[in-house]
Design an enzyme around this catalytic site. Structure first.
Site, short mmCIF file in Angstrom:
data_model
loop_
_atom_site.label_atom_id
_atom_site.label_comp_id
_atom_site.label_asym_id
_atom_site.label_seq_id
_atom_site.Cartn_x
_atom_site.Cartn_y
_atom_site.Cartn_z
N GLU A 105 1.92 -84.16 -11.63
CA GLU A 105 1.37 -85.51 -11.69
C GLU A 105 1.45 -86.08 -13.10
O GLU A 105 1.26 -85.36 -14.07
CB GLU A 105 -0.10 -85.43 -11.24
CG GLU A 105 -0.78 -86.74 -11.04
CD GLU A 105 -2.20 -86.57 -10.46
OE1 GLU A 105 -2.39 -85.79 -9.52
OE2 GLU A 105 -3.11 -87.21 -11.01
N GLU A 109 -4.47 -94.30 -15.63
CA GLU A 109 -5.65 -94.66 -14.84
C GLU A 109 -6.53 -95.60 -15.65
O GLU A 109 -6.87 -95.30 -16.79
CB GLU A 109 -6.46 -93.41 -14.50
CG GLU A 109 -5.76 -92.47 -13.57
CD GLU A 109 -6.57 -91.21 -13.37
OE1 GLU A 109 -6.98 -90.95 -12.24
OE2 GLU A 109 -6.79 -90.48 -14.35
#
Ligand code: NAG
Length: 331
Positions: A105, A109
């Site tokens: 990943e 964010e």
């Protein structure tokens, strides 16, 4: 204001355009499809931009139609305005839908904000399910990300990763042997989501979503997907399959780190980075192999990894890396 002038100066000093947008952006349907949220994903008539909404019933999200082995992935994002505590907007690469325990990943964010306060953004890197070793960094944004769209990009190659905000590289992770499988290595999809992160997003979960202010809307445009497209994720592509794409990526402006860009990155990090795992000796007993720690830089950070000088008005409660970047999709 001072922030903006400084950011402008940093951009000018980098003196590059990472990617000529014209000709490289794609329409939504060319590269993506809706992932969840029914009516909460709204296409603009031009087909090149979408809005993702979060209301009390649902968030929303989209996903790339293909998996990619390395590449350059970018979107211009305008964040929801006003009071957005607890709202998480994410733009990221992941293969968590296929590799539950060993996923890779790469994240941007955005962690909600209290009205009148600056937004913060977090980047993270996981490889082969290394969720017990979060690699977060957090930064203030030197502009109001709700006023206009800014470009957020992730470059992922076999040997290094660069996160960009507009044309400024803000983080470079160079693969070291010691990182081992913690370096993302399997094909990933590209995601964009908005969801309720009340449990942890804003000051460690202290400030929950207030749906009185909903719907919360994030706008995505200037979508770029460049990389080696992978037909079957269970059958990783051969070097040959990806050779052409690798050359295209590695010879692009955004893959080149020169002294000017490094200097711009250093300045950005000096002025806007609020937290890095590289100096968090409270959470991690040994340092990360890819961290390029220097004693003079260490001086500027507390033992728990937060900057002494970049704003944190109060020490935010730390949270476990597990909670990071889990949209409702992967939860
Ligand atoms: C990833 O993790 C799994 C499970 O811990 C392990 O078996 C595997 O060898 C690791 N490396 C790769 C490249 O899959």
């Amino acid at each position: 204001m001072a922030n903006r002038l400084l950011f402008a100066a940093i951009i000018a000093s980098a003196a590059v355009a990472v990617v000529a947008l014209e000709g490289s952006t794609i329409s939504f349907d060319e590269g993506f499809s809706q992932l969840f949220g029914d009516g909460n994903l709204i296409r603009y008539p031009d087909g090149r931009s979408v809005r993702l909404k979060l209301n009390r019933y649902s968030g929303s999200g989209f996903i790339s139609s293909d998996y990619y082995q390395h590449g350059f992935f970018s979107a211009s994002i305008k964040l929801p305005s006003d009071h957005t505590a607890g709202v998480v907007v994410a733009f990221y690469l992941s293969n968590g839908d296929v590799f539950e325990k060993t996923h890779d990943e790469l994240d941007f964010e955005f962690l909600g904000n209290l009205r009148g306060k600056e937004w913060r953004v977090q980047t993270n890197v996981y490889g082969n399910g290394s969720t017990s070793r979060g690699r977060e960094e957090r930064y203030l944004l030197p502009f109001d990300p709700t006023e206009e769209a800014h470009r957020y990009s992730i470059l992922w190659t076999a040997n290094y990763i660069i996160f960009y905000i507009d044309d400024i590289p803000i983080r470079e992770v160079v693969r070291t042997e010691a990182m081992g499988d913690d370096y993302p290595s399997k094909p990933m999809s590209v995601y964009a989501t908005i969801w309720d992160g009340s449990a942890w997003a804003t000051e460690g979960g202290k400030h929950k979503i207030n749906y009185k202010y909903s719907p919360f809307t994030a706008e995505f445009s200037d979508l770029i997907l460049r990389g080696c497209r992978v037909g079957d994720i269970q059958q990783p592509p051969s070097a040959e399959d990806c050779a052409e794409s690798e050359v295209e990526i590695l010879t692009a402006d955004y893959a080149a780190m020169d002294p000017k860009k490094r200097a711009a990155m250093r300045r950005f990090r000096e002025h806007y980075m609020t937290y890095t795992i590289c100096y968090d000796t409270v959470r991690y007993s040994s340092t990360f192999p890819e961290c390029d720690n220097s004693p003079s830089e260490k001086e500027r950070f507390w033992d728990w990894g937060e900057s002494k000088y970049v704003t944190p008005r109060r020490r935010s409660k730390r949270r476990s890396s597990r909670s990071s970047s889990r949209g409702p999709v992967e939860a």
